[in-house]
Design an enzyme around this catalytic site. Structure first.
Site, mmCIF file in Angstrom:
data_model
loop_
_atom_site.group_PDB
_atom_site.id
_atom_site.type_symbol
_atom_site.label_atom_id
_atom_site.label_comp_id
_atom_site.label_asym_id
_atom_site.label_seq_id
_atom_site.Cartn_x
_atom_site.Cartn_y
_atom_site.Cartn_z
ATOM 1 N N PHE A 1 -43.245 49.493 -9.286
ATOM 2 C CA PHE A 1 -42.942 49.247 -10.705
ATOM 3 C C PHE A 1 -43.777 48.053 -11.167
ATOM 4 O O PHE A 1 -43.870 47.038 -10.483
ATOM 5 C CB PHE A 1 -41.448 48.928 -10.854
ATOM 6 C CG PHE A 1 -40.888 49.204 -12.216
ATOM 7 C CD1 PHE A 1 -40.169 50.365 -12.472
ATOM 8 C CD2 PHE A 1 -41.066 48.301 -13.245
ATOM 9 C CE1 PHE A 1 -39.629 50.620 -13.733
ATOM 10 C CE2 PHE A 1 -40.529 48.537 -14.506
ATOM 11 C CZ PHE A 1 -39.818 49.693 -14.750
ATOM 12 N N ALA B 1 -38.369 46.818 -7.436
ATOM 13 C CA ALA B 1 -37.812 45.628 -6.793
ATOM 14 C C ALA B 1 -36.413 45.870 -6.233
ATOM 15 O O ALA B 1 -36.014 45.251 -5.249
ATOM 16 C CB ALA B 1 -37.775 44.476 -7.797
ATOM 17 N N PHE B 2 -35.687 46.778 -6.853
ATOM 18 C CA PHE B 2 -34.323 47.054 -6.391
ATOM 19 C C PHE B 2 -34.311 47.603 -4.967
ATOM 20 O O PHE B 2 -33.355 47.410 -4.216
ATOM 21 C CB PHE B 2 -33.650 48.041 -7.354
ATOM 22 C CG PHE B 2 -32.158 48.112 -7.221
ATOM 23 C CD1 PHE B 2 -31.353 47.099 -7.730
ATOM 24 C CD2 PHE B 2 -31.552 49.193 -6.602
ATOM 25 C CE1 PHE B 2 -29.975 47.161 -7.604
ATOM 26 C CE2 PHE B 2 -30.177 49.267 -6.476
ATOM 27 C CZ PHE B 2 -29.378 48.242 -6.976
ATOM 28 N N GLU B 3 -35.386 48.305 -4.596
ATOM 29 C CA GLU B 3 -35.460 48.921 -3.264
ATOM 30 C C GLU B 3 -36.008 47.968 -2.203
ATOM 31 O O GLU B 3 -35.964 48.277 -0.998
ATOM 32 C CB GLU B 3 -36.356 50.172 -3.317
ATOM 33 C CG GLU B 3 -35.719 51.405 -3.941
ATOM 34 C CD GLU B 3 -35.538 51.294 -5.459
ATOM 35 O OE1 GLU B 3 -36.427 50.719 -6.116
ATOM 36 O OE2 GLU B 3 -34.503 51.758 -5.962
ATOM 37 N N ILE C 1 -40.067 42.206 -15.058
ATOM 38 C CA ILE C 1 -40.446 41.638 -16.353
ATOM 39 C C ILE C 1 -39.349 41.951 -17.359
ATOM 40 O O ILE C 1 -38.994 43.113 -17.558
ATOM 41 C CB ILE C 1 -41.810 42.209 -16.800
ATOM 42 C CG1 ILE C 1 -42.882 41.872 -15.747
ATOM 43 C CG2 ILE C 1 -42.196 41.658 -18.180
ATOM 44 C CD1 ILE C 1 -44.240 42.487 -16.009
ATOM 45 N N THR D 1 -35.613 44.909 -21.974
ATOM 46 C CA THR D 1 -34.654 45.763 -21.289
ATOM 47 C C THR D 1 -33.576 44.955 -20.582
ATOM 48 O O THR D 1 -33.872 43.961 -19.901
ATOM 49 C CB THR D 1 -35.348 46.680 -20.246
ATOM 50 O OG1 THR D 1 -34.333 47.319 -19.474
ATOM 51 C CG2 THR D 1 -36.253 45.905 -19.337
ATOM 52 N N HIS E 1 -32.054 45.952 -18.171
ATOM 53 C CA HIS E 1 -32.164 46.325 -16.766
ATOM 54 C C HIS E 1 -32.586 45.136 -15.907
ATOM 55 O O HIS E 1 -32.258 45.084 -14.727
ATOM 56 C CB HIS E 1 -33.193 47.455 -16.650
ATOM 57 C CG HIS E 1 -32.901 48.437 -15.566
ATOM 58 N ND1 HIS E 1 -31.687 49.063 -15.432
ATOM 59 C CD2 HIS E 1 -33.666 48.903 -14.556
ATOM 60 C CE1 HIS E 1 -31.734 49.869 -14.384
ATOM 61 N NE2 HIS E 1 -32.917 49.780 -13.837
ATOM 62 N N PHE F 1 -39.732 35.638 -0.647
ATOM 63 C CA PHE F 1 -39.433 36.160 -1.989
ATOM 64 C C PHE F 1 -40.676 36.030 -2.870
ATOM 65 O O PHE F 1 -40.838 35.077 -3.620
ATOM 66 C CB PHE F 1 -38.250 35.377 -2.579
ATOM 67 C CG PHE F 1 -37.755 35.909 -3.896
ATOM 68 C CD1 PHE F 1 -37.261 37.192 -4.014
ATOM 69 C CD2 PHE F 1 -37.776 35.115 -5.032
ATOM 70 C CE1 PHE F 1 -36.795 37.674 -5.230
ATOM 71 C CE2 PHE F 1 -37.317 35.585 -6.254
ATOM 72 C CZ PHE F 1 -36.822 36.871 -6.353
ATOM 73 N N ARG G 1 -49.250 34.475 -13.108
ATOM 74 C CA ARG G 1 -48.791 34.169 -11.742
ATOM 75 C C ARG G 1 -49.393 35.108 -10.709
ATOM 76 O O ARG G 1 -49.015 35.096 -9.540
ATOM 77 C CB ARG G 1 -47.253 34.234 -11.653
ATOM 78 C CG ARG G 1 -46.495 33.236 -12.478
ATOM 79 C CD ARG G 1 -46.772 31.774 -12.128
ATOM 80 N NE ARG G 1 -47.052 31.511 -10.730
ATOM 81 C CZ ARG G 1 -46.133 31.360 -9.766
ATOM 82 N NH1 ARG G 1 -44.875 31.451 -10.056
ATOM 83 N NH2 ARG G 1 -46.480 31.112 -8.532
HETATM 84 N N1 INI Z 1 -38.263 47.513 -11.107
HETATM 85 C C1 INI Z 1 -39.142 46.479 -10.983
HETATM 86 O O1 INI Z 1 -39.698 46.267 -9.902
HETATM 87 N N2 INI Z 1 -39.423 45.704 -12.059
HETATM 88 C C2 INI Z 1 -38.826 45.900 -13.280
HETATM 89 O O2 INI Z 1 -39.152 45.148 -14.240
HETATM 90 C C3 INI Z 1 -37.899 46.950 -13.421
HETATM 91 N N3 INI Z 1 -37.243 47.184 -14.690
HETATM 92 O O3 INI Z 1 -37.450 46.392 -15.642
HETATM 93 O O4 INI Z 1 -36.497 48.119 -14.854
HETATM 94 C C4 INI Z 1 -37.626 47.768 -12.283
HETATM 95 N N4 INI Z 1 -36.764 48.805 -12.352
HETATM 96 C C5 INI Z 1 -36.707 49.836 -11.327
HETATM 97 C C6 INI Z 1 -35.791 49.462 -10.154
HETATM 98 O O5 INI Z 1 -36.377 48.463 -9.358
HETATM 99 C C7 INI Z 1 -35.506 50.653 -9.249
HETATM 100 O O6 INI Z 1 -36.718 51.130 -8.701
HETATM 101 C C8 INI Z 1 -34.811 51.817 -9.982
HETATM 102 O O7 INI Z 1 -33.696 51.376 -10.697
HETATM 103 C C9 INI Z 1 -34.322 52.886 -8.941
HETATM 104 O O8 INI Z 1 -33.383 52.337 -8.053
#
Ligand code: INI
Length: 163
Positions: free
Chosen positions: A29, A63-65, A89, A93, A95, A120, A134
């Site tokens: 992402f 990043a969530f994974e 970023i 959103t 999110h 990190f 950055r």
């Molecule tokens: N993932 C990121 O790495 N950066 C982001 O800014 C982001 N936003 O903004 O949504 C993001 N979302 C995806 C998330 O990391 C997962 O891949 C997704 O939710 C599936 O689990």
């Protein structure tokens, strides 16, 4: 007698990663940014003596994974450190909060549970411009900084564990 572990630490970026094995987990992402972080991390590892053959690069969706993948690499016992790279970023959103916080917490928990340093190297910025600043190819780059952090932590933990 006191032991000066500080002697092993450097504050001028001079670290030696010779012989170290490092896994890099990179979020796809915002890959405009994360590829720049990855380039910085790989360059940093190479400059400080880590052999290309001793670096494993793996991509995850976002990043969530990252925490789960990083923890899995750490648990194998085949890597001295893991570098987590991503770009969250805020933009407009909501999110952001649900991704950035859990990513940071998950990485910290993973390194504390495994005893393997997990760096990190995830940018959390308000906008794209800040993320670009950055992840400069020839300047400030969180990936390159993360490579130095990984090497420094491996060196420190080795010294502490061996007394
Ligand atoms: N993932 C990121 O790495 N950066 C982001 O800014 C982001 N936003 O903004 O949504 C993001 N979302 C995806 C998330 O990391 C997962 O891949 C997704 O939710 C599936 O689990």
């Amino acid at each position: 007698m006191s032991t000066n572990f500080k002697a092993a630490q450097t504050f001028d970026g001079q670290v030696d990663g010779t012989g170290m094995r490092v896994a890099v987990v990179c979020g796809r992402f915002n890959d405009l940014i994360t590829t720049r972080l990855l380039d910085g991390a790989l360059a940093g590892l190479a400059i400080h003596g880590v052999k290309e053959a001793d670096v494993a690069v793996s991509w995850v969706p976002g990043a969530f994974e990252i925490p789960l993948a990083a923890k899995t690499f750490a648990q194998t016992g085949r890597y001295d450190a893991v570098i987590a790279l991503g770009a969250v970023i805020r933009g407009d959103t909501a999110h952001f909060e649900y991704v950035a916080g859990p990513c940071a917490v998950g990485i910290q928990e993973a390194q504390l549970e495994t005893g393997v340093p997990i760096v990190f190297g995830v940018l959390t910025t308000e906008n794209l411009d800040q993320a670009l600043e950055r992840s400069e190819p020839e300047g400030d780059n969180k990936g390159e900084e993360s490579a130095r952090t990984a090497i420094e932590m491996v060196d420190l933990l080795r010294r502490v564990r061996t007394g």
